[in-house]
Design a protein around this motif. Structure first.
Motif, PDB file in Angstrom:
ATOM      1  N   UNK A 109       0.856  -1.191   0.000  1.00 31.85           N
ATOM      2  CA  UNK A 109       0.000   0.000   0.000  1.00 31.85           C
ATOM      3  C   UNK A 109       0.890   1.238   0.000  1.00 31.85           C
ATOM      4  N   UNK A 110       0.673   2.087  -0.978  1.00 27.25           N
ATOM      5  CA  UNK A 110       1.391   3.359  -1.113  1.00 27.25           C
ATOM      6  C   UNK A 110       0.387   4.464  -0.839  1.00 27.25           C
ATOM      7  N   UNK A 111       0.773   5.427  -0.003  1.00 26.90           N
ATOM      8  CA  UNK A 111      -0.133   6.535   0.303  1.00 26.90           C
ATOM      9  C   UNK A 111       0.633   7.852   0.253  1.00 26.90           C
ATOM     10  N   UNK A 112       0.072   8.797  -0.464  1.00 29.60           N
ATOM     11  CA  UNK A 112       0.649  10.132  -0.595  1.00 29.60           C
ATOM     12  C   UNK A 112      -0.404  11.129  -0.145  1.00 29.60           C
ATOM     13  N   UNK A 113      -0.113  11.859   0.926  1.00 30.16           N
ATOM     14  CA  UNK A 113      -1.048  12.865   1.429  1.00 30.16           C
ATOM     15  C   UNK A 113      -0.342  14.220   1.417  1.00 30.16           C
ATOM     16  N   UNK A 114      -1.035  15.245   1.810  1.00 30.71           N
ATOM     17  CA  UNK A 114      -0.433  16.582   1.830  1.00 30.71           C
ATOM     18  C   UNK A 114       0.657  16.696   2.897  1.00 30.71           C
ATOM     19  N   UNK A 115       0.639  15.827   3.900  1.00 27.69           N
ATOM     20  CA  UNK A 115       1.610  15.928   4.992  1.00 27.69           C
ATOM     21  C   UNK A 115       2.675  14.831   5.001  1.00 27.69           C
ATOM     22  N   UNK A 116       2.383  13.696   4.381  1.00 29.24           N
ATOM     23  CA  UNK A 116       3.338  12.594   4.491  1.00 29.24           C
ATOM     24  C   UNK A 116       3.234  11.600   3.333  1.00 29.24           C
ATOM     25  N   UNK A 117       4.245  10.755   3.283  1.00 29.50           N
ATOM     26  CA  UNK A 117       4.276   9.590   2.394  1.00 29.50           C
ATOM     27  C   UNK A 117       4.301   8.357   3.295  1.00 29.50           C
ATOM     28  N   UNK A 118       3.479   7.359   2.981  1.00 32.69           N
ATOM     29  CA  UNK A 118       3.527   6.130   3.781  1.00 32.69           C
ATOM     30  C   UNK A 118       3.561   4.914   2.860  1.00 32.69           C
ATOM     31  N   UNK A 119       4.150   3.878   3.397  1.00 30.44           N
ATOM     32  CA  UNK A 119       4.365   2.631   2.677  1.00 30.44           C
ATOM     33  C   UNK A 119       4.068   1.498   3.640  1.00 30.44           C
ATOM     34  N   UNK A 120       3.304   0.519   3.178  1.00 32.60           N
ATOM     35  CA  UNK A 120       2.974  -0.610   4.051  1.00 32.60           C
ATOM     36  C   UNK A 120       3.017  -1.891   3.229  1.00 32.60           C
ATOM     37  N   UNK A 121       3.787  -2.855   3.740  1.00 30.87           N
ATOM     38  CA  UNK A 121       3.770  -4.183   3.146  1.00 30.87           C
ATOM     39  C   UNK A 121       3.477  -5.204   4.237  1.00 30.87           C
ATOM     40  N   UNK A 122       3.655  -6.470   3.951  1.00 31.95           N
ATOM     41  CA  UNK A 122       3.255  -7.509   4.900  1.00 31.95           C
ATOM     42  C   UNK A 122       4.052  -7.497   6.199  1.00 31.95           C
ATOM     43  N   UNK A 124       6.046  -4.536   7.440  1.00 36.02           N
ATOM     44  CA  UNK A 124       6.344  -3.247   8.072  1.00 36.02           C
ATOM     45  C   UNK A 124       5.463  -2.142   7.504  1.00 36.02           C
ATOM     46  N   UNK A 125       5.438  -1.059   8.267  1.00 33.32           N
ATOM     47  CA  UNK A 125       4.686   0.126   7.851  1.00 33.32           C
ATOM     48  C   UNK A 125       5.534   1.350   8.172  1.00 33.32           C
ATOM     49  N   UNK A 126       5.680   2.233   7.192  1.00 34.01           N
ATOM     50  CA  UNK A 126       6.508   3.429   7.355  1.00 34.01           C
ATOM     51  C   UNK A 126       5.693   4.656   6.999  1.00 34.01           C
ATOM     52  N   UNK A 127       6.007   5.763   7.708  1.00 34.93           N
ATOM     53  CA  UNK A 127       5.369   7.044   7.420  1.00 34.93           C
ATOM     54  C   UNK A 127       6.437   8.123   7.570  1.00 34.93           C
ATOM     55  N   UNK A 128       6.595   8.950   6.538  1.00 38.82           N
ATOM     56  CA  UNK A 128       7.617   9.988   6.523  1.00 38.82           C
ATOM     57  C   UNK A 128       7.008  11.315   6.108  1.00 38.82           C
ATOM     58  N   UNK A 129       7.450  12.392   6.765  1.00 35.81           N
ATOM     59  CA  UNK A 129       7.012  13.720   6.345  1.00 35.81           C
ATOM     60  C   UNK A 129       7.766  14.087   5.070  1.00 35.81           C
ATOM     61  N   UNK A 130       7.238  15.016   4.303  1.00 40.03           N
ATOM     62  CA  UNK A 130       7.755  15.293   2.975  1.00 40.03           C
ATOM     63  C   UNK A 130       9.171  15.865   2.957  1.00 40.03           C
ATOM     64  N   UNK A 131       9.572  16.609   3.959  1.00 36.94           N
ATOM     65  CA  UNK A 131      10.913  17.187   3.907  1.00 36.94           C
ATOM     66  C   UNK A 131      12.011  16.129   4.039  1.00 36.94           C
ATOM     67  N   UNK A 132      11.643  14.893   4.422  1.00 33.15           N
ATOM     68  CA  UNK A 132      12.603  13.791   4.514  1.00 33.15           C
ATOM     69  C   UNK A 132      12.694  12.975   3.227  1.00 33.15           C
ATOM     70  N   UNK A 133      11.908  13.325   2.225  1.00 38.24           N
ATOM     71  CA  UNK A 133      11.778  12.507   1.019  1.00 38.24           C
ATOM     72  C   UNK A 133      12.534  13.122  -0.159  1.00 38.24           C
TER      73      UNK A 133
END
Length: 181
Positions: A109-122, A124-133
């Motif tokens: 699952x890939x998610x792009x919002x106005x505040x963060x990018x998140x990634x989830x697979x079987x 782990x799950x990660x969420x990062x704010x945009x200035x880190x990307x």
């Protein structure tokens, strides 16, 4: 006006996973192997120069060149051995991950919002704010996203439809930094 949240799933695929991992391994080792082949060249060159000096009966000076050639050859073969061990270890990791993918074949699952990018697979799950990307496109085939300079997410363009790919690229262009690797 609020920005659209872009969320989509990409199927897990052994073939695409293997291609991505092999590409990444080659990309990381390519420059190192090229530099290491220079050691072989210098080893041969110093051996030839040392041999010519021995033939000219300059034994002390020849030892200098032959010593450098021995060091260059030693470094070349040591590095080559390290590469083979790393490649074998990498292949074992790929095999282990593929077996995990077979037993846990959930979509990514890939998610792009106005505040963060998140990634989830079987696993782990990660969420990062945009200035880190940061992101870049590799070989016009992979979308390479780096988060916090140590996490890498690779999206194969073949694994996503054109519409979501274009929206993803627009999100990345607007929210993160393009960084060539």
């Amino acid at each position: 006006m609020t920005e659209e949240t872009l969320t989509y799933n990409t199927p897990t695929s052994e073939e695409i996973f293997t291609q991505i991992q092999q590409y990444e391994f080659k990309r990381l080792w390519k420059d190192n192997l090229k530099d290491n082949s220079k050691n072989l060249f210098y080893g041969i060159l110093f051996t030839l120069v040392g041999t010519l000096i021995i033939l000219a009966e300059g034994y002390r000076f020849a030892g200098f060149f032959l010593g450098f050639s021995l060091a260059a050859f030693s470094y070349y073969f040591s590095y080559h051995s390290s590469y083979k061990k790393a490649k074998k270890r990498h292949e074992e990791i790929i095999e282990k991950e593929i077996s995990s993918l077979k037993t846990n074949s959930t979509d990514v699952i890939w998610e792009f919002t106005s505040t963060h990018f998140s990634f989830k697979n079987y696993k782990s799950e990660y969420k990062f704010i945009w200035r880190e990307i940061t992101y870049c496109i590799l070989n016009d085939k992979y979308l390479y996203i780096t988060a916090s300079s140590f996490m890498h997410f690779i999206l194969d363009k073949a694994n996503i439809d054109e519409n979501n790919l274009n929206k993803t690229i627009i999100y990345l262009e607007n929210k993160s930094k393009f960084k060539e690797i």
